[in-house]
Design a protein around this motif. Structure first.
Motif, PDB file in Angstrom:
ATOM      1  N   LEU A 156     -38.644 -42.933  -2.594  1.00 44.19           N
ATOM      2  CA  LEU A 156     -37.499 -43.335  -1.778  1.00 44.19           C
ATOM      3  C   LEU A 156     -36.669 -42.097  -1.461  1.00 44.19           C
ATOM      4  O   LEU A 156     -36.030 -41.530  -2.346  1.00 44.19           O
ATOM      5  CB  LEU A 156     -36.640 -44.369  -2.515  1.00 44.19           C
ATOM      6  N   ASP A 157     -36.693 -41.689  -0.217  1.00 46.52           N
ATOM      7  CA  ASP A 157     -35.971 -40.495   0.205  1.00 46.52           C
ATOM      8  C   ASP A 157     -34.612 -40.907   0.765  1.00 46.52           C
ATOM      9  O   ASP A 157     -34.510 -41.383   1.893  1.00 46.52           O
ATOM     10  CB  ASP A 157     -36.788 -39.731   1.249  1.00 46.52           C
ATOM     11  N   GLU A 158     -33.573 -40.751  -0.057  1.00 49.86           N
ATOM     12  CA  GLU A 158     -32.192 -41.105   0.291  1.00 49.86           C
ATOM     13  C   GLU A 158     -32.124 -42.512   0.895  1.00 49.86           C
ATOM     14  O   GLU A 158     -31.712 -42.695   2.048  1.00 49.86           O
ATOM     15  CB  GLU A 158     -31.604 -40.059   1.234  1.00 49.86           C
ATOM     16  N   PRO A 159     -32.500 -43.534   0.126  1.00 46.78           N
ATOM     17  CA  PRO A 159     -32.633 -44.887   0.677  1.00 46.78           C
ATOM     18  C   PRO A 159     -31.320 -45.563   1.041  1.00 46.78           C
ATOM     19  O   PRO A 159     -31.330 -46.529   1.811  1.00 46.78           O
ATOM     20  CB  PRO A 159     -33.334 -45.653  -0.456  1.00 46.78           C
ATOM     21  N   THR A 160     -30.181 -45.100   0.517  1.00 47.58           N
ATOM     22  CA  THR A 160     -28.927 -45.803   0.786  1.00 47.58           C
ATOM     23  C   THR A 160     -28.001 -45.046   1.723  1.00 47.58           C
ATOM     24  O   THR A 160     -26.858 -45.465   1.932  1.00 47.58           O
ATOM     25  CB  THR A 160     -28.168 -46.096  -0.526  1.00 47.58           C
ATOM     26  N   THR A 161     -28.478 -43.949   2.290  1.00 46.36           N
ATOM     27  CA  THR A 161     -27.638 -43.186   3.209  1.00 46.36           C
ATOM     28  C   THR A 161     -27.255 -44.049   4.410  1.00 46.36           C
ATOM     29  O   THR A 161     -28.103 -44.646   5.072  1.00 46.36           O
ATOM     30  CB  THR A 161     -28.374 -41.925   3.708  1.00 46.36           C
ATOM     31  N   GLY A 162     -25.957 -44.137   4.675  1.00 45.62           N
ATOM     32  CA  GLY A 162     -25.469 -44.890   5.821  1.00 45.62           C
ATOM     33  C   GLY A 162     -25.275 -46.371   5.580  1.00 45.62           C
ATOM     34  O   GLY A 162     -24.837 -47.088   6.490  1.00 45.62           O
TER      35      GLY A 162
END
Length: 254
Positions: A156-162
């Motif tokens: 999971l590559d930065e799954p919660t960005t934004g």
């Protein structure tokens, strides 16, 4: 057993040295957080682990397979959710999942799609095109697509960005459920609280190398002992927001 083993990994683009000898070991069945600021090399490392990029030097083994010598076996044993949702906007959410389940040779693609829609609270939205979804819903669908086939390792590559606070908490709960079911999760993030809440082990990637690694308790021991101070703690804006709207997750139409 290690789900991911990285030894002496290096990657450069001409004079830009992105990875400068990374060593990493991710235990199977754990949530492993890779912390780093923008440009630290997190995405490059994930792309090499998933065979999307080749390394200049070093070795990577994923679930026992060598990424350079056995890329097909590596890809079959993991799923990747990048920073941007990889969703076909022409098909509905359910059709996206069915298509991927067929590609993964699932014996019952419709059943697999419906099960994932229910798991990610997207059943009612499944008949709609993702272009009508909120950002949080698209992110959940993207993660659901990554879980088609039940890979033992999820990147999971930065799954919660934004994401808004509700969607972020819902994503955290999904990640915890994955680990509880025995899936290994490698999570990259810039959010310190995210790593603190989720990770069994944490690595800090800075200037192309791992500068510290361990459990949260291990890392805390590297700092001076805490002092006791009595201060008035005001509620944060996130506390206020979640008090009024709830923390169970945003409704599908949000």
């Amino acid at each position: 057993m290690q789900a991911i083993e990285v030894h002496g990994l290096r990657k450069s683009y001409k004079d830009l040295h992105v990875l400068r000898g990374v060593d990493l070991a991710v235990p199977a069945g754990s949530i492993y957080a890779l912390l780093g600021s923008n440009g630290a090399g997190k995405t490059t490392l994930v792309q090499i682990i998933s065979t999307l990029l080749s390394a200049d030097a070093g070795q990577v083994r994923v679930n026992g397979f060598d990424t350079a010598a056995q890329p097909r076996q590596v890809r079959e044993s993991l799923s990747l959710t990048g920073q941007f949702a990889a969703i076909d906007g022409v098909h509905t959410g359910r059709e996206n999942l069915i298509l991927l389940a067929r590609l993964r040779r699932d014996p019952d693609p419709e059943r697999a799609a419906d099960a994932l829609l229910e798991r990610f609270d997207l059943t009612e939205a499944g008949a709609r095109r993702p272009s009508t979804y909120s950002g949080g819903m698209r992110r959940r669908l993207d993660l659901a697509m990554g879980l088609v086939g039940g890979a033992p390792l999820v990147l999971l590559d930065e799954p919660t960005t934004g994401l808004d606070p509700q969607s972020r908490i819902q994503m955290w709960n999904i990640i915890r459920e994955l680990a509880a079911s025995g899936t290994t999760v490698l999570l990259t993030t810039q959010y310190l609280d995210e790593a603190e809440q989720l990770a069994d082990r944490i690595a800090i990637l800075h200037d192309g190398t791992i500068i510290q690694e361990g459990t949260l308790a291990d890392l805390r021991k590297l700092l001076p002992p805490a002092t006791i101070e009595h201060v008035l703690k005001e509620p944060t804006l996130e506390d206020i927001f979640l008090t009024f709207v709830g923390s169970a997750g945003a409704p599908e139409g949000a």
